[in-house]
Design a protein around this motif. Structure first.
Motif, mmCIF file in Angstrom:
data_model
loop_
_atom_site.group_PDB
_atom_site.id
_atom_site.type_symbol
_atom_site.label_atom_id
_atom_site.label_comp_id
_atom_site.label_asym_id
_atom_site.label_seq_id
_atom_site.Cartn_x
_atom_site.Cartn_y
_atom_site.Cartn_z
ATOM 1 N N GLY A 4 6.064 21.305 -16.428
ATOM 2 C CA GLY A 4 7.214 20.501 -16.009
ATOM 3 C C GLY A 4 8.213 20.279 -17.138
ATOM 4 O O GLY A 4 8.018 20.747 -18.273
ATOM 5 N N ALA A 5 9.286 19.545 -16.793
ATOM 6 C CA ALA A 5 10.298 19.221 -17.807
ATOM 7 C C ALA A 5 9.721 18.224 -18.807
ATOM 8 O O ALA A 5 10.061 18.265 -19.997
ATOM 9 C CB ALA A 5 11.543 18.644 -17.129
ATOM 10 N N GLY A 6 8.822 17.360 -18.341
ATOM 11 C CA GLY A 6 8.164 16.414 -19.248
ATOM 12 C C GLY A 6 7.391 17.173 -20.325
ATOM 13 O O GLY A 6 7.472 16.843 -21.521
ATOM 14 N N GLY A 7 6.665 18.201 -19.913
ATOM 15 C CA GLY A 7 5.942 19.036 -20.878
ATOM 16 C C GLY A 7 6.912 19.744 -21.817
ATOM 17 O O GLY A 7 6.704 19.796 -23.034
ATOM 18 N N SER A 143 10.207 20.593 -10.267
ATOM 19 C CA SER A 143 9.752 19.352 -9.615
ATOM 20 C C SER A 143 10.744 18.889 -8.554
ATOM 21 O O SER A 143 10.352 18.340 -7.530
ATOM 22 C CB SER A 143 9.597 18.237 -10.650
ATOM 23 O OG SER A 143 8.575 18.530 -11.560
ATOM 24 N N LYS A 144 12.033 19.084 -8.817
ATOM 25 C CA LYS A 144 13.061 18.552 -7.912
ATOM 26 C C LYS A 144 13.639 19.660 -7.031
ATOM 27 O O LYS A 144 13.751 19.488 -5.830
ATOM 28 C CB LYS A 144 14.214 17.908 -8.684
ATOM 29 C CG LYS A 144 13.845 17.264 -9.990
ATOM 30 C CD LYS A 144 13.104 15.968 -9.831
ATOM 31 C CE LYS A 144 12.727 15.421 -11.201
ATOM 32 N NZ LYS A 144 11.886 14.236 -11.134
ATOM 33 N N ASP A 145 14.007 20.806 -7.645
ATOM 34 C CA ASP A 145 14.732 21.796 -6.823
ATOM 35 C C ASP A 145 13.826 22.509 -5.824
ATOM 36 O O ASP A 145 14.303 23.013 -4.808
ATOM 37 C CB ASP A 145 15.535 22.778 -7.690
ATOM 38 C CG ASP A 145 14.711 23.566 -8.680
ATOM 39 O OD1 ASP A 145 13.514 23.761 -8.448
ATOM 40 O OD2 ASP A 145 15.289 23.997 -9.704
ATOM 41 N N PHE A 230 19.378 12.870 -7.115
ATOM 42 C CA PHE A 230 19.188 12.106 -5.872
ATOM 43 C C PHE A 230 19.091 10.605 -6.129
ATOM 44 O O PHE A 230 18.202 9.924 -5.648
ATOM 45 C CB PHE A 230 18.027 12.635 -5.021
ATOM 46 C CG PHE A 230 16.767 13.041 -5.748
ATOM 47 C CD1 PHE A 230 16.060 12.135 -6.517
ATOM 48 C CD2 PHE A 230 16.287 14.343 -5.611
ATOM 49 C CE1 PHE A 230 14.895 12.505 -7.137
ATOM 50 C CE2 PHE A 230 15.116 14.733 -6.253
ATOM 51 C CZ PHE A 230 14.414 13.811 -7.016
ATOM 52 N N TYR A 231 20.048 10.135 -6.945
ATOM 53 C CA TYR A 231 20.083 8.707 -7.282
ATOM 54 C C TYR A 231 21.508 8.168 -7.153
ATOM 55 O O TYR A 231 22.477 8.896 -7.341
ATOM 56 C CB TYR A 231 19.641 8.482 -8.726
ATOM 57 C CG TYR A 231 18.307 9.107 -9.065
ATOM 58 C CD1 TYR A 231 17.119 8.516 -8.656
ATOM 59 C CD2 TYR A 231 18.248 10.303 -9.786
ATOM 60 C CE1 TYR A 231 15.897 9.096 -8.956
ATOM 61 C CE2 TYR A 231 17.024 10.887 -10.092
ATOM 62 C CZ TYR A 231 15.852 10.283 -9.675
ATOM 63 O OH TYR A 231 14.650 10.858 -9.977
ATOM 64 N N LEU A 232 21.579 6.856 -6.854
ATOM 65 C CA LEU A 232 22.843 6.121 -6.946
ATOM 66 C C LEU A 232 22.636 5.045 -8.009
ATOM 67 O O LEU A 232 21.522 4.505 -8.132
ATOM 68 C CB LEU A 232 23.175 5.436 -5.617
ATOM 69 C CG LEU A 232 23.550 6.330 -4.434
ATOM 70 C CD1 LEU A 232 23.466 5.524 -3.135
ATOM 71 C CD2 LEU A 232 24.972 6.859 -4.609
HETATM 72 C C1 LIG Z 1 15.774 13.271 -16.106
HETATM 73 C C2 LIG Z 1 14.377 13.712 -15.935
HETATM 74 N N1 LIG Z 1 13.825 14.480 -16.875
HETATM 75 C C3 LIG Z 1 12.560 14.905 -16.766
HETATM 76 C C4 LIG Z 1 11.775 14.561 -15.699
HETATM 77 C C5 LIG Z 1 10.361 15.073 -15.652
HETATM 78 O O1 LIG Z 1 10.228 16.015 -14.661
HETATM 79 P P1 LIG Z 1 8.930 16.914 -14.507
HETATM 80 O O2 LIG Z 1 8.294 16.496 -13.225
HETATM 81 O O3 LIG Z 1 9.428 18.293 -14.461
HETATM 82 O O4 LIG Z 1 8.054 16.664 -15.682
HETATM 83 C C6 LIG Z 1 12.305 13.747 -14.687
HETATM 84 C C7 LIG Z 1 11.488 13.315 -13.547
HETATM 85 O O5 LIG Z 1 11.772 12.357 -12.858
HETATM 86 C C8 LIG Z 1 13.644 13.305 -14.812
HETATM 87 O O6 LIG Z 1 14.223 12.543 -13.882
#
Ligand SMILES: Cc1ncc(COP(=O)(O)O)c(C=O)c1O
Length: 295
Positions: A4-7, A143-145, A230-232
């Protein structure tokens, strides 16, 4: 490829940070950045985006850069505001950083966190950071797309024009291993390679954004119209955004106070929920607006 992006953010920060290095984060920010930087011996310094638009304030970023700065994390489309940074601002950022790198004799990285890059509305697109910032790293995920947050699949990409790019990539591969990720989930690596042209139905998210945005603005809530994500992120009608979040809770609507994003006086709504849930919340928003003195 990363978990993920977190990783990807953790791998990148472990690769580039020395103890005591500073990372600039832009408020409102995704709060995990603070903890990710801390994981790798760094400290964060907050720079505010423009109050009226949540766009980059290049002068404020420049003023915050010092001898310990190593990186800036940007996030476009932004969580929580939904704004996209336009090419001209990314160019100004890149030009300013080139100047500061020479002045400080130090590499300054931009970590461009882009998990919402394919979730954009009204024909908006996310410019490629590599065209504007040399020492840039994109971190992202599906995770999102592809709505696969539990599968932990994403990647990082370094600008091929980056200084010592091979050294960075070797470091990132090593850090992915020593952080204990070892590798991104192997089955997902194979699966998503065939899904690069795919994404969730953007129209579905846009319809949700429009229903909520139109309803809330008609009730007097003020906010920047999101171009993606997907936020306001409306202004809180009560000075205390935590008190406002408690008020919405009484009406069974869950929001996040802005202070969690380093932006007191606002609140975040996530509209990645079924349309029935959004429609069911509309009468509650009317009561909330009344209780908060908007109508
Ligand atoms: C701005 C942002 N960066 C990173 C992440 C982490 O995403 P991932 O699930 O790919 O680790 C999120 C998840 O909510 C996010 O909103």
């Amino acid at each position: 490829m990363t978990c993920g992006a977190g990783g990807a953010l953790n791998v990148t920060l472990k690769t580039i940070l020395d103890p005591g290095d500073e990372v600039l984060i832009l408020a409102p920010y995704f709060v995990e950045y603070i903890f990710y930087v801390d994981n790798h011996g760094g400290t964060t310094k907050t720079v505010h985006t423009r109050a009226d638009s949540f766009q980059l304030d290049i002068d404020a970023i420049e003023a915050a850069i010092g001898p310990k700065t190593r990186a800036i994390i940007i996030n476009s489309p932004n969580n929580p505001t939904g704004v996209i940074y336009p090419p001209e601002d990314l160019k100004s950022l890149g030009d300013m950083l080139e100047r500061k790198e020479k002045e400080l004799n130090r590499t300054l990285f931009v970590l461009s966190d882009e998990p919402y890059a394919r979730l954009t509305y009204d024909q908006a697109t996310v410019p490629c950071i590599f065209s504007y910032v040399r020492n840039a790293i994109i971190v992202t995920s599906h995770s999102k797309d592809l709505a696969l947050p539990g599968e932990r699949i994403g990647y990082l990409a370094a600008n091929p024009a980056m200084d010592d790019v091979d050294k960075f990539m070797e470091g990132a591969i090593f850090c992915n291993r020593v952080l204990g990720f070892v590798n991104a989930p192997a089955l997902m690596q194979r699966l998503i390679s065939g899904l690069q042209e795919e994404s969730v139905d953007i129209g579905d998210y846009q319809a949700k954004r429009d229903v909520l945005y139109n309803h809330l603005t008609s009730l007097g809530f003020r906010m920047v119209k999101p171009q993606g994500g997907f936020y306001l992120f409306p202004e809180s009608p009560l000075e205390d955004d935590v008190a406002f979040a408690r008020l919405t809770q009484e009406h069974r609507v869950l929001v996040v106070p802005g202070q969690g994003f380093g932006a007191p006086g606002y609140f975040r709504i996530a509209y990645c929920v079924p349309m029935e849930t959004i429609r069911a919340s509309l009468p509650a928003w009317e009561k909330i607006a009344r209780d908060a003195g908007l109508i």
